[in-house]
Design a protein around this motif. Structure first.
Motif, PDB file in Angstrom:
ATOM      1  N   SER A  85       6.760  28.217  84.227  1.00  0.00           N
ATOM      2  CA  SER A  85       6.180  29.284  83.324  1.00  0.00           C
ATOM      3  C   SER A  85       5.210  28.843  82.578  1.00  0.00           C
ATOM      4  O   SER A  85       5.005  27.580  82.364  1.00  0.00           O
ATOM      5  N   SER A 119       2.112  29.991  79.713  1.00  0.00           N
ATOM      6  CA  SER A 119       1.436  30.821  78.857  1.00  0.00           C
ATOM      7  C   SER A 119      -0.149  30.819  78.626  1.00  0.00           C
ATOM      8  O   SER A 119      -0.314  29.740  78.615  1.00  0.00           O
ATOM      9  N   MET A 175      11.330  39.611  76.348  1.00  0.00           N
ATOM     10  CA  MET A 175      11.017  38.342  76.501  1.00  0.00           C
ATOM     11  C   MET A 175      12.103  37.181  76.838  1.00  0.00           C
ATOM     12  O   MET A 175      11.866  36.739  77.919  1.00  0.00           O
ATOM     13  N   ALA A 188       2.262  38.485  83.752  1.00  0.00           N
ATOM     14  CA  ALA A 188       2.791  39.412  82.698  1.00  0.00           C
ATOM     15  C   ALA A 188       1.590  39.566  81.476  1.00  0.00           C
ATOM     16  O   ALA A 188       1.379  38.507  80.949  1.00  0.00           O
ATOM     17  N   ASP A 189       1.039  40.683  81.345  1.00  0.00           N
ATOM     18  CA  ASP A 189       0.043  40.953  80.164  1.00  0.00           C
ATOM     19  C   ASP A 189       0.592  41.550  79.109  1.00  0.00           C
ATOM     20  O   ASP A 189       0.893  42.621  79.062  1.00  0.00           O
ATOM     21  N   THR A 217       7.549  29.000  77.092  1.00  0.00           N
ATOM     22  CA  THR A 217       7.001  28.448  78.610  1.00  0.00           C
ATOM     23  C   THR A 217       6.884  27.058  78.537  1.00  0.00           C
ATOM     24  O   THR A 217       6.561  26.386  77.920  1.00  0.00           O
ATOM     25  N   LEU A 251      13.107  38.348  80.533  1.00  0.00           N
ATOM     26  CA  LEU A 251      12.126  38.098  81.520  1.00  0.00           C
ATOM     27  C   LEU A 251      12.184  36.632  81.866  1.00  0.00           C
ATOM     28  O   LEU A 251      11.962  36.446  83.116  1.00  0.00           O
ATOM     29  N   LEU A 310       5.883  32.359  86.511  1.00  0.00           N
ATOM     30  CA  LEU A 310       5.195  33.310  85.324  1.00  0.00           C
ATOM     31  C   LEU A 310       4.021  32.955  84.712  1.00  0.00           C
ATOM     32  O   LEU A 310       3.912  31.772  84.349  1.00  0.00           O
ATOM     33  N   THR A 327      -0.132  36.348  76.007  1.00  0.00           N
ATOM     34  CA  THR A 327       0.478  36.676  74.804  1.00  0.00           C
ATOM     35  C   THR A 327      -0.322  36.383  73.690  1.00  0.00           C
ATOM     36  O   THR A 327      -1.134  35.365  73.645  1.00  0.00           O
ATOM     37  N   LEU A 354       2.124  34.098  81.566  1.00  0.00           N
ATOM     38  CA  LEU A 354       2.367  35.346  80.568  1.00  0.00           C
ATOM     39  C   LEU A 354       1.344  34.928  79.597  1.00  0.00           C
ATOM     40  O   LEU A 354       0.822  33.858  78.925  1.00  0.00           O
TER      41      LEU A 354
END
Lengths: 223, 383
Positions: A39, A41, A182, A166-167, A209, A185, A196, A200, A198
């Motif tokens: 993941s 971010s 969250m 994921a936006d 993440t 997810l 993922l 954010t 992400l």
């Protein structure tokens, strides 16, 4: 321990938009690699180009230069723009559900578009896994924002993508609901081994993440 | 829903007009055949000894019946009123004579050497009714007067009135027995022509062409040629109305196209989402093309239903329009039809359905092609 397989890679992505004052450069040679089950971010201020980057990564837009590829099982890394919807799943800030379709139909639509019409049981199981087992036949207008986003997560996962983009998935939700979405997810992608990416604003969510990046002045750098 | 209604109204307008025009055409064709026969035999000079020819024609497999006639103008008078009558000598015992169908006062069977059947307009011009008497002067009488003999007019009692809907028949026709005609016109046993009724009236052209062979002094004229200009006018009228209705349907189709276009633009975000989910251009085109096709199919079905409803209640609708605008019953007064005539032609329905489905499908496809060509990121920004 061998390094995990690459599911998403971007090299030298550049993007600018026309403006009255001349070209507005949003991305300057962005490179990014995401591995399986990882993941990542991406944070940045409003207008920094986070959404644009995500759209380029998923093939929703065309880069001025550079390329984005994602893993398509059996075919290796393929250009994102030419393989829309095949190896990536999208979760948008404003859910982007079809208003005339109920929760189950919205999830099934993605499967049908991908040529998998007989995925009703899987769609139902996915919706149950995001806590919507009792809301299968509800239209988006009959669901709360958090529930809509959970439908969108289920829809993004129905075709078993290698990576989920994921936006700002909590951007339209209140703090408590956002935290719950969250948590869900991260839990679902972890369970399914889906990578993922992400986008954010939230440092708190980003911190959950595996790797954090910051996009500033068109340049992506580790946080 | 509005699109379906628009298509339905366009289709109904097209089909109602076409079906009624077909009905008028059919009715007029029938009346031409009934008034003049399926085929008329004429010659440059009166036909001598028609019995042999009649016998030969009656033996022909295509001919249902053959009857002789003579005709000519005469002066008809009643009191101070006079008019030109076109007198036709017929066989009073002809049970299949078409004039029987159009008798609306008196009786056809009353016709004998002292009686006459008049067209409705001629009777009105002479101010006579059934039972009144008229005097008739034939051209032969004028010849006699030139030779110094004082001719007396032939006196006939009006035994029946006919109204066919053809002005030239109704305003001019006077039917008397053929034998009496031949006396008044000094024709002996000659006749001016023969009227044929055919077993297959639609084959009149072929039958006439065949019968013409080997008979150079005679001319067999099929019913389609008897009132050719009139039939051409009806056909032209139908074509023009089809053209006008086609334009109306085209306008309706454009409005459908614009409705679908607006719908696609309004749903551009959803199109973007579909593309993001992996929908291929072909799938989107099929989706919106099918939507257009579905609108076309439902609209066409609705149009067929509306057509049937409008035509089933046409008398009530026409009655309401007439009373609203203070018109009389034009169908009866002008066309002499008891009700608005109809003739359903399957080809009109096939053409209307095919055209509508084609246009509505294209109307759905064009905006879909446009939407499918956009970047999903742009389309989703339109939300």
């Amino acid at each position: 321990m061998p390094e995990a397989e690459i599911v998403l890679s971007a090299q030298g992505l550049q993007k600018s938009f026309a403006s009255p004052a001349g070209p507005l450069v949003v991305l300057r040679s962005v490179d990014l690699v995401v591995h399986a089950s990882e993941s990542v971010s991406i944070r940045g201020s409003s207008g920094s180009g986070k959404t644009t980057l995500l759209q380029l990564l998923g093939g929703l837009d065309t880069a001025d230069a550079g390329e984005a590829n994602f893993l398509l099982p059996g075919r290796g890394l393929v250009p994102a723009r030419k393989n829309l919807g095949k190896g990536v799943g999208f979760v948008f800030q404003n859910y982007q559900l079809m208003p005339e379709l109920n929760a189950l139909e919205n999830v099934l639509l993605a499967a049908q578009v991908a040529g998998r019409p007989a995925a009703a049981a899987e769609a139902q199981a996915l919706l149950e896994s995001v806590g919507l087992g009792g809301r299968l036949r509800h239209l988006p207008a009959q669901l709360s924002g958090g529930e809509c986003q959970r439908v969108a997560i289920a829809r993004a996962l129905i075709n078993r993508p290698s990576v989920l983009l994921a936006d700002e998935p909590t951007g339209n939700l209140d703090e408590a609901t956002g935290a719950e979405v969250m948590r869900l997810l991260l839990e679902v992608v972890a369970q399914r081994g889906t990578a993922l990416v992400l986008v954010t604003h939230s440092r708190e969510f980003a911190a959950r993440t595996d790797r954090q990046w910051v996009l500033s002045n068109g340049v992506l750098s580790p946080a | 829903m509005v699109s379906i209604l628009g298509v339905g109204l366009g289709v109904a307008a097209l089909l109602v007009v076409q079906t009624v025009m077909n009905g008028f055409g059919e009715e007029h064709r029938l009346r031409i055949r009934e008034s003049f026969g399926d085929c008329v035999v004429v010659a440059r000079t009166p036909i001598e000894h028609p019995q042999d020819l009649l016998k030969a024609l009656r033996a022909d497999a295509a001919v249902a019946s053959a009857t002789p006639f003579s005709e000519g103008p005469a002066l008809a008078r009643q009191g101070d009123f006079s008019n030109v009558a076109y007198v036709r000598g017929i066989d009073p015992t002809d049970t299949g004579h078409p004039a029987r169908k159009y008798v609306f006062a008196g009786g056809f069977d009353e016709l004998d050497d002292g009686r006459v059947i008049l067209g409705f307009g001629l009777a009105r011009a002479l101010r006579v009714q059934v039972g009144d008497k008229i005097e008739v002067w034939s051209p032969a009488m004028a010849e006699r007067a030139e030779k110094g003999k004082a001719p007396l007019p032939a006196v006939f009692e009006v035994c029946a009135l006919v109204r066919t809907g053809f002005t030239e028949v109704d305003d001019r026709a006077a039917f008397i027995p053929l034998r009496r005609f031949n006396q008044l016109w000094s024709m002996g046993d000659r006749v001016h022509g023969l009227t044929l009724r055919l077993k297959e009236p639609a084959q009149a052209y072929d039958v006439a062409a065949r019968l013409n062979v080997g008979r150079p002094t005679l001319q067999f004229v099929p019913w389609q040629e008897i009132k050719k200009n009139f039939l051409e006018a009806i056909r032209f009228e139908k074509t023009m109305l089809f053209f006008l209705m086609f334009i109306i349907t085209l306008v309706a189709s454009f409005s459908i196209g614009s409705t679908l276009f607006s719908a696609v633009i309004r749903r551009s975000r959803e199109v973007g989402v579909l593309v993001a989910l992996g929908a291929r251009r072909l799938q989107l085109v099929a989706l919106f093309g099918l939507q257009g096709l579905l609108i076309g199919a439902l609209g066409t079905s609705l149009g067929f239903l509306l057509t049937w409803l409008i035509l089933a209640f046409r008398e009530q609708i026409l009655g309401s329009i007439n009373s609203l605008f203070g018109n009389g019953d034009m169908v009866a007064n002008v066309y002499q039809f008891s009700k608005v005539p109809l003739h359903y032609d399957a080809s009109d329905f096939v053409v209307a359905a095919g055209f509508t489905l084609l246009v509505t499908t294209i109307a759905g496809l064009v905006p879909a092609l446009w939407a499918a060509g956009r970047k999903p990121s742009e389309a989703m920004r339109d939300a």
